[in-house]
Design a protein around this motif. Structure first.
Motif, PDB file in Angstrom:
ATOM      1  N   UNK A 164       0.821  -1.206   0.000  1.00  0.00           N
ATOM      2  CA  UNK A 164       0.000   0.000   0.000  1.00  0.00           C
ATOM      3  C   UNK A 164       0.851   1.249   0.000  1.00  0.00           C
ATOM      4  N   UNK A 165       0.191   2.378  -0.182  1.00  0.00           N
ATOM      5  CA  UNK A 165       0.886   3.660  -0.258  1.00  0.00           C
ATOM      6  C   UNK A 165       0.144   4.701   0.572  1.00  0.00           C
ATOM      7  N   UNK A 166       0.844   5.257   1.562  1.00  0.00           N
ATOM      8  CA  UNK A 166       0.273   6.276   2.453  1.00  0.00           C
ATOM      9  C   UNK A 166      -1.098   5.840   2.973  1.00  0.00           C
ATOM     10  N   UNK A 167      -1.091   4.689   3.635  1.00  0.00           N
ATOM     11  CA  UNK A 167      -2.335   4.083   4.120  1.00  0.00           C
ATOM     12  C   UNK A 167      -2.701   4.614   5.508  1.00  0.00           C
ATOM     13  N   UNK A 168      -2.779   5.938   5.616  1.00  0.00           N
ATOM     14  CA  UNK A 168      -3.091   6.569   6.904  1.00  0.00           C
ATOM     15  C   UNK A 168      -4.386   6.054   7.508  1.00  0.00           C
ATOM     16  N   UNK A 169      -5.374   5.794   6.649  1.00  0.00           N
ATOM     17  CA  UNK A 169      -6.659   5.259   7.110  1.00  0.00           C
ATOM     18  C   UNK A 169      -6.947   3.938   6.401  1.00  0.00           C
ATOM     19  N   UNK A 170      -5.901   3.133   6.253  1.00  0.00           N
ATOM     20  CA  UNK A 170      -6.075   1.837   5.631  1.00  0.00           C
ATOM     21  C   UNK A 170      -6.076   1.911   4.117  1.00  0.00           C
ATOM     22  N   UNK A 171      -6.590   0.855   3.475  1.00  0.00           N
ATOM     23  CA  UNK A 171      -6.576   0.769   2.018  1.00  0.00           C
ATOM     24  C   UNK A 171      -7.785  -0.016   1.539  1.00  0.00           C
ATOM     25  N   UNK A 172      -7.990   0.017   0.220  1.00  0.00           N
ATOM     26  CA  UNK A 172      -9.097  -0.705  -0.399  1.00  0.00           C
ATOM     27  C   UNK A 172     -10.409  -0.404   0.320  1.00  0.00           C
ATOM     28  N   UNK A 173     -10.723   0.873   0.360  1.00  0.00           N
ATOM     29  CA  UNK A 173     -11.951   1.322   1.039  1.00  0.00           C
ATOM     30  C   UNK A 173     -13.198   0.789   0.340  1.00  0.00           C
ATOM     31  N   UNK A 174     -14.265   0.497   1.037  1.00  0.00           N
ATOM     32  CA  UNK A 174     -14.465   0.701   2.466  1.00  0.00           C
ATOM     33  C   UNK A 174     -14.001  -0.512   3.282  1.00  0.00           C
ATOM     34  N   UNK A 175     -13.809  -1.665   2.645  1.00  0.00           N
ATOM     35  CA  UNK A 175     -13.522  -2.889   3.400  1.00  0.00           C
ATOM     36  C   UNK A 175     -12.290  -2.742   4.285  1.00  0.00           C
ATOM     37  N   UNK A 176     -11.242  -2.117   3.763  1.00  0.00           N
ATOM     38  CA  UNK A 176      -9.997  -2.025   4.501  1.00  0.00           C
ATOM     39  C   UNK A 176      -9.755  -0.676   5.138  1.00  0.00           C
ATOM     40  N   UNK A 177     -10.822   0.121   5.346  1.00  0.00           N
ATOM     41  CA  UNK A 177     -10.660   1.435   5.986  1.00  0.00           C
ATOM     42  C   UNK A 177     -10.361   1.225   7.462  1.00  0.00           C
TER      43      UNK A 177
END
Length: 340
Positions: A164-177
């Protein structure tokens, strides 16, 4: 099978097999060069400070003592977007091979999106938009293996891979938020980590957040990942200060880095830095400072610093102005800060 590997890893820390990466430098001094191929295809050429036209990688390595490059990959980039359509696995592998052939190490950055992934947007690839979470983990695993094998087939094994890149609030939103479901975010990180290790067990994985000076963000995000069982090797940070505050921001970032080491025992990579090309003197001092302080971290826990797209000329790709080259094709003095 992919899901089973992911689940086993959460319990047992599966480290995979595969070939070893070639030796990483003891301290990485590098640049994200992902735009290079597209710039070259559209006619861009670079000069050194003496006005001599040369290969941009030769300039970075020889003139500024850089030993590493960073290259991003999107899942299905829009090939009609000429400036950014090069961000696929095949083009990334070709560029990585160029760097390897010059004796440089490679960091791979997986955005897990069809376009930019950053703190404000972590959009799923279009082809993954209706996946269940189990299907999403399978897709992360298979895509990561595909990119790693594309690199391997070119003869390149990345020394580092960002999950991931700059995943301050996770990734692959909304599942990975992360603010909604930290456990899902942790499982996605684990899935990417395990996929990398299945191809190269010695490649180091990185979780990368922006605003390296923000200790509260890092404690929440990195601490949340670890408390939910995530496996990864290093913590990555971005830092884009202004000419008037770079010194304070460097001190805050180094303090945060030391705190992350004390809390979690992870090495620190400064994955991205940059400053406006018009502030070249301040940028040189900033680079020199953060390079020296990160390299001086106790126990060798500071492992490198990368400048983001220094080859970009003023206003490139819709207005990016934090490169280190001028409109006349010659560099500013900023990258002199990398020299020892």
């Amino acid at each position: 099978m992919f899901l089973c590997l992911s689940l086993l890893a959460l319990s047992f820390g599966y480290n995979g097999g595969g070939g070893a990466a070639y030796a990483a430098p003891s301290f990485a001094k590098g640049a994200d060069i992902s735009w290079v191929s597209g710039m070259e295809a559209s006619g861009y050429k670079w000069k050194d400070k003496n006005g001599v036209q040369r290969d941009i990688l030769d300039i970075l390595k020889t003139d500024y003592q850089m030993n590493s490059v960073r290259i991003r990959v999107w899942v299905n980039p829009n090939m009609n977007d000429f400036m950014n359509g090069y961000m696929n696995a095949e083009k990334a592998a070709e560029l990585a091979l160029r760097a390897k052939n010059k004796g440089m190490s490679v960091m791979l950055t997986l955005h897990y999106s069809d376009s930019w992934a950053d703190p404000g947007k972590q959009n799923k690839p279009y082809a993954w938009r209706n996946f269940t979470f189990q299907q999403l983990m399978d897709a992360v695993y298979s895509h990561t293996v595909y990119v790693m094998n594309t690199m391997k087939n070119k003869g390149v094994t990345p020394d580092w891979v960002q999950i991931g890149n700059e995943t301050n609030n996770g990734m692959l939103w909304e599942d990975g938020k992360a603010s909604v479901n930290m456990k899902n975010y942790a499982w996605l990180v684990n899935t990417g980590h395990n996929a990398v290790k299945s191809i190269s067990s010695s490649t180091k994985t990185i979780v990368h957040l922006s605003n390296g000076y923000d200790n509260e963000l890092f404690k929440w995000n990195i601490g949340g990942l670890i408390s939910n069982g995530a496996n990864f090797d290093m913590i990555g940070m971005s830092l884009y200060p202004e000419a008037g505050d770079w010194s304070a921001k460097v001190d805050q970032t180094v303090a945060n880095a030391n705190d992350m080491v004390a809390r979690y025992g992870k090495s620190i990579m400064i994955s991205e830095i940059g400053m406006d090309y018009n502030q070249a003197a301040a940028s040189k001092s900033f680079i020199q400072s953060i390079k020296t302080k990160i390299r001086s971290m106790a126990g060798g826990k500071g492992v490198g610093v990368f400048y983001w797209e220094p080859e970009a000329t003023p206003g490139y790709n819709g207005g990016y102005n934090k490169g280190a080259w001028q409109a006349d094709g010659k560099p500013t003095i900023a990258l002199e800060g990398f020299k020892d």
